[in-house]
Design a protein around this motif. Structure first.
Motif, mmCIF file in Angstrom:
data_model
loop_
_atom_site.group_PDB
_atom_site.id
_atom_site.type_symbol
_atom_site.label_atom_id
_atom_site.label_comp_id
_atom_site.label_asym_id
_atom_site.label_seq_id
_atom_site.Cartn_x
_atom_site.Cartn_y
_atom_site.Cartn_z
ATOM 1 N N GLY A 1 -7.827 12.091 -1.881
ATOM 2 C CA GLY A 1 -6.933 11.015 -2.300
ATOM 3 C C GLY A 1 -5.916 11.477 -3.317
ATOM 4 O O GLY A 1 -4.741 11.095 -3.267
ATOM 5 N N LEU A 56 -8.464 7.484 10.004
ATOM 6 C CA LEU A 56 -7.502 8.508 9.605
ATOM 7 C C LEU A 56 -8.055 9.507 8.585
ATOM 8 O O LEU A 56 -7.429 10.541 8.342
ATOM 9 N N MET A 57 -9.203 9.203 7.975
ATOM 10 C CA MET A 57 -9.726 10.087 6.937
ATOM 11 C C MET A 57 -9.998 11.515 7.438
ATOM 12 O O MET A 57 -9.698 12.479 6.715
ATOM 13 N N VAL A 100 -2.712 11.412 -1.066
ATOM 14 C CA VAL A 100 -2.328 9.993 -1.050
ATOM 15 C C VAL A 100 -1.678 9.615 -2.387
ATOM 16 O O VAL A 100 -0.456 9.511 -2.487
ATOM 17 N N ALA A 110 -2.538 4.417 12.955
ATOM 18 C CA ALA A 110 -3.878 4.229 12.399
ATOM 19 C C ALA A 110 -4.785 3.432 13.327
ATOM 20 O O ALA A 110 -5.990 3.688 13.382
ATOM 21 N N ILE A 165 -3.982 4.720 2.224
ATOM 22 C CA ILE A 165 -4.620 5.807 2.971
ATOM 23 C C ILE A 165 -4.033 5.901 4.380
ATOM 24 O O ILE A 165 -3.749 6.990 4.886
ATOM 25 N N MET A 166 -3.840 4.747 5.015
ATOM 26 C CA MET A 166 -3.265 4.757 6.365
ATOM 27 C C MET A 166 -1.845 5.311 6.355
ATOM 28 O O MET A 166 -1.457 6.074 7.244
ATOM 29 N N SER A 178 -6.505 0.608 1.381
ATOM 30 C CA SER A 178 -6.581 1.000 2.796
ATOM 31 C C SER A 178 -5.198 1.320 3.354
ATOM 32 O O SER A 178 -5.016 2.316 4.064
ATOM 33 N N GLY A 220 0.824 -1.207 0.000
ATOM 34 C CA GLY A 220 0.000 0.000 0.000
ATOM 35 C C GLY A 220 0.853 1.249 0.000
ATOM 36 O O GLY A 220 0.593 2.199 -0.765
ATOM 37 N N PRO A 248 -8.446 3.282 7.479
ATOM 38 C CA PRO A 248 -8.752 4.461 6.659
ATOM 39 C C PRO A 248 -9.904 5.302 7.208
ATOM 40 O O PRO A 248 -9.883 6.527 7.115
ATOM 41 N N GLY A 296 -2.073 9.075 5.767
ATOM 42 C CA GLY A 296 -2.596 9.724 6.968
ATOM 43 C C GLY A 296 -1.554 9.798 8.065
ATOM 44 O O GLY A 296 -1.421 10.822 8.759
#
Length: 584
Positions: free
Chosen positions: A215, A191-192, A219, A311, A286-287, A283, A46, A188, A290
């Protein structure tokens, strides 16, 4: 080819086709692939896509296409061969390529699975490193003595479990999949708001366009770690397809799919690819992003321990340790088996221990997980030619008027066509890579095709074009004996029934509810945080509740699993009665 006069009870079970009474249903394979492909590596991959500079559109579309291609590869290539022969790749290879080729292939497997095991030990060590406040290891070599000691401690546990306690870990791994998937969904969500506040100046997201904007800006920006334009759609598709070439084009998963009742069960790999790789890789990206915002570092400066803790709190450290540990154990077990096949005079425990020591040394060097993407791709390139040889013999020979199993019919232990074709495939594949003609993510495709063509031509020249009528009849008679032998064994097989007691049902429900509570508190953190003060409070609530639910889940799920299966044996008379009634 087996001696037709040998007593089948003296033949190792692995050398014979899987009997009908041991075949598994589709639910078994859904759980199997979900558990295997939602692992600690997803944190690595990721973050890798973020660091390589993919765009958000490329990620959402490219990962979907690539993982669907992987599912189709298992379904159309691996599963048909496995179901039609009911043999593992190793046994099939022995029949068509002889002992010399099989020995070489086992060496390749020792190397591949040792490196993968080392990477997973290193991933697990990053969680312990974080808990002990040891600095992140950003170089290819270790820079902290305490980190080396952590790797040694984690590695020794893995080695001894692979030697003596693999069955327990295998059973434990089965219950990890639902929890791992839950955590990858929760991360996610939690942390979003942090990302939204950094990009939009608000903690809430009110539309899909806002999500895409966040995103794309924070990201998957389209720029790599150096600020240069990153990889595109084709590269994302290629990697997600090539990430598992070892198991589908390389056919290693014949060992699993030979137990499938039907060919279409190959589609069950989608549980790992679409729920595991697709959702988990997104995911994890994103983590990672974040966490980078939270700690004000570049994502390339973070390791799985950093990302998971920020996260998911303490549950994040658990996920990295458990997922890395269970994956390392499975692969080290495979490496030990391959080594034992080479050194036949030594026990599997001994070979696993020796391979394990080498694995621990490699695990001390962080490059094994930071460079896991190219390592897996090159590992796939190493074994894909072998998959091409098996594919040619199984699918093409009959259509071309050639004889399958011709090497066994000639009673040869050495296959020049197979070894030469493998060498040609490797030279061709790595040669293409050196010349940089095509993306290295797609090297497995032309390599596979060239190996198939080479092997078909060489096999035809060395004896595959001969009919072998008598030998075919002999093998058919042997197969009939095996089928009758398996029917006898089926009558003596103990019957396993589900435990339907109230306690087991209650334990199962509690475990499911604990996962649901984790997701609900994560949703609460995302959608009910009006500002950063409320968000910090909601995130803390998730960390505390999520960890408590993690403990509850593993206690109740493992307890239920231990109770769920009850073996019921029957007397000889009952077996005879059952056999008699089944023939009426």
């Amino acid at each position: 080819m087996h001696n037709p006069n040998v007593a089948l009870s003296q033949v190792e079970e692995e050398q014979l086709p899987v009997p009908k009474h041991k075949l598994k249903g589709w639910r078994h394979f859904l759980g199997l692939y979900a558990g295997e492909h939602v692992a600690a590596t997803e944190f690595v991959f990721g973050a890798t896509f973020v660091a390589l500079g993919a765009t958000m559109t490329d990620i959402l579309l490219g990962l979907l296409i690539g993982n669907i291609l992987a599912v189709l590869s298992w379904t159309l290539i691996t599963t048909p061969i496995a179901v039609e022969t009911r043999l593992s790749l190793y046994t099939y290879l022995q029949k068509i390529a002889g002992s010399s080729m099989t020995r070489l292939y086992n060496w390749a497997n020792v190397i591949i699975f040792t490196v993968i095991s080392a990477a997973m030990i290193t991933v697990s060590a990053t969680a312990v490193r974080f808990a002990l406040n040891i600095p992140a290891q950003l170089n290819w070599y270790p820079t902290n003595a305490w980190f080396v000691l952590v790797v040694l401690a984690v590695g020794i546990i893995v080695v001894f479990v692979a030697m003596y306690g693999f069955n327990a870990v295998s059973n434990f791994s089965r219950i990890c999949a639902p929890w791992l998937f839950t955590m990858f969904v929760c991360g996610p969500l939690v942390l979003m708001p942090e990302l939204s506040n950094a990009v939009l100046g608000q903690t809430g997201i009110s539309s899909w366009s806002e999500f895409m904007h966040i995103g794309s800006v924070s990201v998957w920006t389209g720029l790599d770690a150096n600020g240069e334009p990153g990889i595109g759609l084709l590269e994302v598709i290629g990697f997600s397809w090539a990430a598992n070439t070892i198991t589908h084009f390389g056919l290693i998963d014949m060992a699993l799919l030979r137990y499938a009742k039907k060919r279409r069960y190959g589609l069950c790999t989608s549980a790992g690819m679409l729920f595991g790789h697709y959702v988990a890789w997104i995911s994890a990206g994103i983590m990672g992003a974040g966490t980078a915002v939270l700690v004000q570092k570049s994502i390339v400066e973070l390791d799985p321990g950093d990302v998971a803790f920020h996260a998911l709190g303490l549950s994040g450290l658990v996920i990295v340790i458990v997922a890395g540990w269970t994956t390392a154990n499975a692969n080290l077990y495979r490496a030990g088996l391959a080594a034992q096949a080479i050194f036949e005079n030594h026990s599997r425990n001994r070979t696993t221990f020796i391979v394990g020591l080498v694995t621990i040394v490699i695990a001390c060097f962080p490059f094994v997980f930071t460079k896991l993407l190219p390592l897996l791709t090159y590992a796939g390139l190493l074994v894909v030619p072998v998959g091409g040889i098996v594919f040619a013999e199984h699918f093409l020979f009959k259509k071309l008027g050639l004889t399958r199993y011709w090497l066994s019919y000639k009673k040869l232990s050495h296959s020049k066509p197979a070894i030469t074709s493998w060498a040609v495939g490797l030279i061709f594949g790595f040669g293409l890579n050196a010349l940089d003609i095509i993306s290295f993510y797609y090297l497995f495709i032309p390599t596979w095709i060239v190996t198939i063509a080479t092997y078909t031509l060489l096999a035809k020249k060395h004896g595959a074009a001969e009919p072998y009528h008598e030998e075919k009849e002999e093998m058919e008679a042997f197969d009939n004996r095996v089928e009758a032998y398996h029917e006898e064994l089926a009558l003596k097989e103990p019957v396993i029934e589900d435990d339907k007691t109230v306690l087991t049902f209650a334990l199962t429900m509690i475990s499911v509810i604990s996962l649901g509570v984790s997701i609900l508190t994560a949703i609460h953190a995302m959608f009910f945080s009006a500002d950063m003060i409320a968000y910090e409070s909601n995130k803390t609530m998730f960390f505390n509740t999520g960890f408590a639910c993690t403990v509850i889940y593993f206690v109740t799920a493992y307890w239920a699993m231990q109770r769920k299966k009850q073996v019921v044996t029957y007397s000889d008379q009952e077996l005879e009665n059952a056999a008699a009634s089944s023939t009426k």
